[in-house]
Design an enzyme around this catalytic site. Structure first.
Site, PDB file in Angstrom:
ATOM      1  CB  ALA A 134      -0.941  -0.009   1.201  1.00  0.00           C
ATOM      2  CG  HIS A 135       4.508   1.683   1.101  1.00  0.00           C
ATOM      3  ND1 HIS A 135       5.126   2.523   1.988  1.00  0.00           N
ATOM      4  CD2 HIS A 135       4.141   0.583   1.805  1.00  0.00           C
ATOM      5  CE1 HIS A 135       5.136   1.960   3.186  1.00  0.00           C
ATOM      6  NE2 HIS A 135       4.551   0.783   3.094  1.00  0.00           N
ATOM      7  CG  HIS A 189       6.981  -3.125   2.147  1.00  0.00           C
ATOM      8  ND1 HIS A 189       5.771  -3.268   1.501  1.00  0.00           N
ATOM      9  CD2 HIS A 189       6.670  -2.797   3.430  1.00  0.00           C
ATOM     10  CE1 HIS A 189       4.781  -3.015   2.344  1.00  0.00           C
ATOM     11  NE2 HIS A 189       5.304  -2.743   3.526  1.00  0.00           N
ATOM     12  CG  HIS A 210       4.498  -6.397   7.502  1.00  0.00           C
ATOM     13  ND1 HIS A 210       5.138  -6.658   6.310  1.00  0.00           N
ATOM     14  CD2 HIS A 210       4.116  -5.109   7.440  1.00  0.00           C
ATOM     15  CE1 HIS A 210       5.139  -5.576   5.563  1.00  0.00           C
ATOM     16  NE2 HIS A 210       4.517  -4.609   6.236  1.00  0.00           N
ATOM     17  CG  ASN A 213       1.601 -10.104   5.507  1.00  0.00           C
ATOM     18  OD1 ASN A 213       1.545 -10.279   6.714  1.00  0.00           O
ATOM     19  ND2 ASN A 213       0.734 -10.635   4.679  1.00  0.00           N
ATOM     20  NE  ARG A 221      13.471 -27.691  -8.090  1.00  0.00           N
ATOM     21  CZ  ARG A 221      12.281 -28.178  -8.444  1.00  0.00           C
ATOM     22  NH1 ARG A 221      11.250 -27.353  -8.555  1.00  0.00           N
ATOM     23  NH2 ARG A 221      12.127 -29.468  -8.690  1.00  0.00           N
ATOM     24  CG  ASP A 268       1.081  -2.720   9.032  1.00  0.00           C
ATOM     25  OD1 ASP A 268       1.500  -1.542   9.025  1.00  0.00           O
ATOM     26  OD2 ASP A 268       0.964  -3.406   7.994  1.00  0.00           O
ATOM     27  CB  ALA A 303      -4.157  -0.373   2.800  1.00  0.00           C
TER      28      ALA A 303
END
Length: 381
Positions: A134-135, A189, A210, A213, A221, A268, A303
């Site tokens: 959500a950035h 992220h 997080h 996520n 592999r 978050d 988000a």
């Protein structure tokens, strides 16, 4: 004497274990060893007494944003989370224009210096466009150490954590810079490989933002960052235990491999936490909250959350089946240690701040004390 409270009868969760029919003395703002014999007594029989919750990753609540609101907005959000047991909160920013982030950090730093928040977490803009969640992708940038230093300087010593995609150019140098300044470097992220994540840990990264996520899934592999972050004893993994971000089996996997000493529950949370469904802004991004789940209006990415830590605590015990002592470690002791505040908060011990939460036998919150004063009085519930 009027400032002394003796809390009796509860199951008290201490660092050494749980004490049935326990007794805790609060003298002024601190937990005390002893108190006067005629001090005010609060009978908490049939309840749990646990340390106040510590949230190291939180973007807002009560309709207010930590990422872009005014000082009054931020205090409203802080108050909302205190009502849900979070006696210590770090304000998390989101990706934005670098100059705006620096100005906002200055305002957040004043609130931290006043003791209203416990510091600043920069989540973005130094994250991967492949895992931006959500950035705002147009505002992302590689983690240039000079720009990282600009944000640290703007925070006036109140920066506590920065989330980075450490595989990007400048990522490892930025991790080293953060470590040198005593700021947590968090991997998140990110589109990093297993090997790249190990390099980040060796450079000084100590937190997984997080976990699961906004990062590549675990593959047989291509084990990716999840495996590297779980297996390394230097890393603490954040988990959002709201039933949306994680399947219960993923949470159990994290606890099994990291152990209770390396898990930190976070919210978050965004503005809607403790407030309700509707349209909100998360930084420059518009968010729709429906049935308690926050998603971007454009694209539908999750988000943040509408979670409060009392709900995370109850779910961990009643749904996930975790021992209460493990949950207390994840929701109080471990984040306090990571933030360097464990000498003052995170456990019920003499000399520490009288930050505590009272839960009933079904693990619903009925009382919150912060620095010796009831935020939620269990006797009035």
């Amino acid at each position: 004497m009027a400032h002394t409270k003796v809390l009796t009868g509860a199951r008290v969760v201490l660092p050494t274990g749980t004490v049935d029919d326990g007794r805790l003395i609060v003298e002024g703002t601190r937990i005390a060893d002893t108190g006067p014999g005629d001090a005010a007594t609060v009978d908490l029989s049939g309840h749990w007494l646990v340390p106040g919750f510590v949230d190291m990753h939180n973007h807002g609540g009560g309709g207010a944003s930590f990422a872009g609101g005014t000082a009054e907005d931020i205090l409203r959000g802080v108050r909302t989370h205190r009502l849900h047991g979070t006696t210590t909160v770090v304000a998390s920013a989101v990706t934005g224009d670098l100059d705006f982030l620096a100005r906002h950090a200055g305002m957040l730093a004043e609130l931290a210096q006043q003791g209203d928040i416990a510091g600043i977490h920069f989540e973005g803009p130094f994250i991967s466009p492949c895992r931006k969640g959500a950035h705002d992708g147009q505002l992302l940038r590689d983690p240039d150490p000079a720009e990282v230093r600009k944000l640290l300087d703007a925070a006036h010593g109140q920066a506590r954590m920065m989330t980075l995609a450490t595989e990007l150019p400048g990522g490892l140098d930025s991790v080293r810079l953060l470590a040198e300044h005593g700021v947590i470097a968090a991997v998140g992220h990110t589109d990093a490989t297993y090997e790249q994540t190990l390099q980040a840990i060796d450079a000084g990264a100590t937190v997984a933002t997080h976990l699961f996520n906004a990062m590549p899934p675990l593959g047989h592999r291509a084990p990716g960052p999840i495996t590297a972050l779980l297996e390394d004893e230097r890393v603490t993994v954040e988990l959002i235990n709201d039933g949306t971000h994680l399947h219960p089996a993923a949470l159990q996997l994290a606890f099994h491999h990291a152990g209770r000493e390396r898990v930190a529950f976070i919210t978050d949370a965004m503005d809607a936490a403790g407030f309700g469904d509707g349209r909100y802004m998360l930084g420059p991004m518009e968010v729709e909250v429906a049935d308690g789940v926050a998603r971007l209006v454009e694209g539908g990415s999750i988000a943040g959350s509408t979670l409060t830590l009392d709900r995370a605590f109850k779910r961990a015990v009643t749904v996930d089946g975790l021992p209460v002592e493990d949950v207390v470690a994840a929701i109080s002791a471990n984040p306090a240690r990571l933030l360097g505040l464990d000498g003052r908060i995170g456990s019920l011990e003499p000399g520490k701040d009288a930050d505590l939460v009272v839960l009933d036998d079904g693990f619903d919150l009925v009382g919150v004390m912060r620095r010796g004063e009831w935020v939620v009085d269990p006797q009035l519930g």
